[in-house]
Design a protein around this motif. Structure first.
Motif, short mmCIF file in Angstrom:
data_model
loop_
_atom_site.label_atom_id
_atom_site.label_comp_id
_atom_site.label_asym_id
_atom_site.label_seq_id
_atom_site.Cartn_x
_atom_site.Cartn_y
_atom_site.Cartn_z
N GLU A 426 0.82 -1.22 0.00
CA GLU A 426 0.00 0.00 0.00
C GLU A 426 0.86 1.26 0.00
OE1 GLU A 426 -3.33 0.04 -0.30
OE2 GLU A 426 -3.13 -2.12 -0.56
N ILE A 427 2.17 1.12 -0.11
CA ILE A 427 3.06 2.27 -0.14
C ILE A 427 2.80 3.06 -1.44
CG2 ILE A 427 5.48 3.01 -0.19
CD1 ILE A 427 6.11 0.33 1.27
N PRO A 428 2.53 4.37 -1.33
CA PRO A 428 2.05 5.14 -2.50
C PRO A 428 3.13 5.51 -3.50
CG PRO A 428 2.27 6.59 -0.60
CD PRO A 428 2.59 5.19 -0.11
N LEU A 429 3.68 4.51 -4.17
CA LEU A 429 4.74 4.72 -5.16
C LEU A 429 4.26 4.26 -6.53
CD1 LEU A 429 8.16 3.72 -3.56
CD2 LEU A 429 7.70 5.81 -4.83
N SER A 430 4.38 5.13 -7.52
CA SER A 430 4.05 4.75 -8.89
C SER A 430 5.30 4.24 -9.60
CB SER A 430 3.50 5.96 -9.65
OG SER A 430 4.50 6.96 -9.79
N VAL A 431 5.09 3.58 -10.72
CA VAL A 431 6.22 3.07 -11.51
C VAL A 431 7.10 4.23 -11.97
CG1 VAL A 431 6.88 1.90 -13.65
CG2 VAL A 431 5.02 0.98 -12.25
N GLY A 432 6.47 5.32 -12.44
CA GLY A 432 7.23 6.46 -12.93
C GLY A 432 8.15 7.04 -11.87
N LYS A 433 7.64 7.21 -10.66
CA LYS A 433 8.46 7.77 -9.58
C LYS A 433 9.57 6.81 -9.18
CE LYS A 433 4.98 10.89 -7.70
NZ LYS A 433 4.04 11.17 -6.59
N MET A 434 9.30 5.50 -9.23
CA MET A 434 10.35 4.53 -8.91
C MET A 434 11.48 4.57 -9.94
SD MET A 434 8.67 1.15 -7.15
CE MET A 434 7.07 1.06 -7.96
N ILE A 435 11.13 4.80 -11.20
CA ILE A 435 12.17 4.89 -12.23
C ILE A 435 13.04 6.12 -11.99
CG2 ILE A 435 12.58 5.30 -14.69
CD1 ILE A 435 10.13 3.56 -15.28
N VAL A 436 12.42 7.24 -11.62
CA VAL A 436 13.19 8.46 -11.32
C VAL A 436 14.11 8.22 -10.12
CG1 VAL A 436 13.04 10.85 -10.55
CG2 VAL A 436 11.44 10.00 -12.27
N ILE A 437 13.58 7.58 -9.08
CA ILE A 437 14.39 7.29 -7.88
C ILE A 437 15.52 6.35 -8.24
CG2 ILE A 437 14.36 6.25 -5.57
CD1 ILE A 437 11.40 7.19 -5.39
N TRP A 438 15.23 5.34 -9.08
CA TRP A 438 16.28 4.42 -9.53
C TRP A 438 17.40 5.19 -10.22
CZ3 TRP A 438 17.95 3.82 -14.55
CH2 TRP A 438 18.89 2.80 -14.77
N PHE A 439 17.04 6.10 -11.12
CA PHE A 439 18.06 6.85 -11.85
C PHE A 439 18.90 7.69 -10.89
CE2 PHE A 439 19.68 10.52 -14.16
CZ PHE A 439 20.29 9.90 -15.24
N GLU A 440 18.26 8.34 -9.95
CA GLU A 440 18.99 9.14 -8.96
C GLU A 440 19.97 8.28 -8.17
OE1 GLU A 440 15.54 12.52 -7.99
OE2 GLU A 440 15.89 10.85 -6.62
N ARG A 441 19.50 7.11 -7.75
CA ARG A 441 20.34 6.23 -6.95
C ARG A 441 21.54 5.73 -7.76
NH1 ARG A 441 18.56 4.83 -2.03
NH2 ARG A 441 20.22 3.25 -2.01
N VAL A 442 21.30 5.36 -9.01
CA VAL A 442 22.40 4.85 -9.84
C VAL A 442 23.42 5.95 -10.13
CG1 VAL A 442 23.01 3.89 -12.09
CG2 VAL A 442 21.02 3.01 -10.86
N ALA A 443 22.93 7.13 -10.49
CA ALA A 443 23.85 8.24 -10.79
C ALA A 443 24.72 8.58 -9.59
CB ALA A 443 23.05 9.46 -11.24
N LEU A 444 24.10 8.70 -8.42
CA LEU A 444 24.86 9.00 -7.21
C LEU A 444 25.82 7.86 -6.85
CD1 LEU A 444 21.95 10.53 -5.10
CD2 LEU A 444 23.98 11.76 -5.88
#
Length: 463
Positions: A426-444
């Motif tokens: 029930e955690i309010p995360l969409s696929v689009g936001k997870m992709i953005v977070i993934w990119f941020e995590r990988v870049a950092l």
């Protein structure tokens, strides 16, 4: 009934992030006596800690006990585990239609379609009727045998054992003790330390199960749940060994292990402070902690004991956790197969991840990797499956292999399993936001890992 009603007159217990540790249906107005509650707190917490965090060597495998149990089911009782898995998948596919949840929104409709496709693909795999390209070793066989089947067994068993960690006061004690560390660095309650450790020594699916359960009890805000789910629920330490072996990094295991752990949590501290995570609602009805110095340990013990006194129905607590595990496994497993296959096919037969790699190229170039474009494309495939960077870059130079290994762990989010797991909660995360977070995590992670890799090579920690 509050903690103050439980304790003797004159006693006081500071409030914590988990003032209501169990749902109302699991709590009773009848309280255990303090001696019995203390014994229950010690014994149940010890069981949970041993089962989750102490590795045992059985045969030639060293891992935690409930993982041994799940492995036994998968390897020694394969027919039984496959049967149980199909029952879970059938239930997972049918449930959205039974309760009408498939109508909720576009995400639920899409997930329901993927669940149906996942069940069909599982049947095709077991009957050998899938197309040849799907039956290649790194496609359906990998998804079914190495991901879906273990996850289907681990989640319900882990959820049952989880009750000993979260139902009898230990979680509340850790919450009080860890608050001074977790809140200022990662902006999460102290109790989230349990989520992080459970993921790291056990399974990200178990960590998510804890996070979802506590979020539904309204003890985490939406932002805190998102930080924990996307920042702490990484693959287990046991899987890190597989990554290190694939990348020929076992010679530098201690350097790899500890640096990856530190980099992962540094990245989490950064992403917690930038969009999209920083934009999530952070409201939660949880009074702030305000312990005077020297009294935190006593406050932790008092609250843990108060929680244990309320945990009077062991069978109901165990069943509630086991049921939650079954529900999550049923939702996850068909999605793992369908979403995972989609990601793997895109990685293998289309330029999608090559294009995504171009977005990562500036970071691999800034990191000083010898072949930055090749490295960027290989690391971008981690969005499909966290193990792909290790496979694709296993023959690269030592610095690129090290960074790829770190990325496999620190990126956290990937389509073959983790993203469907989050969507099943029930955690309010969409696929689009997870992709953005993934990119941020990988870049950092690329920048941090490359910097440390250069340093480690300079001082001779990695040859």
């Amino acid at each position: 009934m509050s903690e103050r009603d439980i304790l003797p007159p004159g006693s006081s217990v500071p409030r914590t992030p988990l003032d209501s540790p169990a749902p109302a249906s699991l709590r009773s107005e009848k309280l255990l006596s303090k001696p019995i509650a203390l014994i229950q707190l010690i014994v149940c917490s010890a069981i949970g800690l041993v089962m989750f965090f102490v590795p045992f060597t059985i045969g030639d495998k060293s891992t935690i006990l409930f993982d041994h149990g799940a492995t036994y089911l998968v390897t020694q009782q394969h027919t039984l585990s496959v049967t149980l898995l199909f029952l879970l998948m059938i239930f997972g596919v049918g449930k959205p239609f039974i309760d009408g949840s498939w109508r909720k929104n576009l995400t639920h409709k899409t997930l329901t379609v993927f669940k149906i496709i996942g069940l069909v693909l599982a049947v095709m795999y077991m009957t050998g009727t899938a197309p040849a390209y799907m039956m290649e070793a790194d496609m359906l066989p990998f998804l079914f045998e190495k991901l879906a089947l273990p996850v289907g067994m681990i989640v319900p068993i882990g959820a049952l054992i989880l009750a000993f960690l979260v139902g009898f006061g230990l979680l509340e004690m850790v919450g009080v003790l860890m608050q001074p560390i977790m809140k200022p660095i990662w902006r999460t309650p102290g109790s989230s330390a349990i989520d992080a450790v459970a993921s790291f020594v056990g399974s990200y699916s178990i960590g998510l199960l804890i996070t979802n359960r506590v979020y539904l009890q309204k003890q985490y805000s939406a932002r805190e749940a998102v930080i924990i789910a996307t920042g702490f629920s990484t693959v287990s330490a046991a899987f890190m060994v597989i990554v290190a072996k694939t990348l020929n990094l076992m010679e530098f295991w201690n350097v790899f292990f500890w640096s990856t752990l530190v980099i992962t949590f540094i990245v989490t501290a950064i992403t917690a402070r930038i969009p999209p995570i920083s934009l999530f609602d952070n409201d939660v009805e949880r009074p702030p902690l305000d312990h005077t110095r020297g009294k935190r340990l006593a406050a932790a013990f008092d609250l843990g004991l108060a929680t244990s006194r309320q945990a009077t129905d062991l069978k109901k607590i165990l069943w509630s956790n086991f049921r939650d595990g079954l529900m999550m496994a049923a939702a996850i497993v068909p999605s793992i197969i369908a979403v995972g296959l989609t990601g793997l096919l895109l990685a293998k037969y289309t330029p999608v991840f090559d294009v995504l790699g171009l977005l990562l190229y500036p970071f691999t170039w800034l990191g000083g990797l010898p072949e930055p474009l090749v490295a960027a494309k290989g690391m971008s495939a981690g969005l499909a499956e966290m193990f792909l960077p290790a496979l694709l870059l296993s023959e690269a130079d030592i610095l690129t292999r090290y960074v790829a290994g770190v990325i496999s762990i620190s990126s956290v989010l990937f389509f073959s399993a983790m993203i469907p797991c989050v969507l099943a909660t029930e955690i309010p995360l969409s696929v689009g936001k997870m992709i953005v977070i993934w990119f941020e995590r990988v870049a950092l992670s690329v920048l941090l890992a490359a910097a440390f890799g250069h340093f480690a090579m300079y001082v001779g920690w990695m040859a």
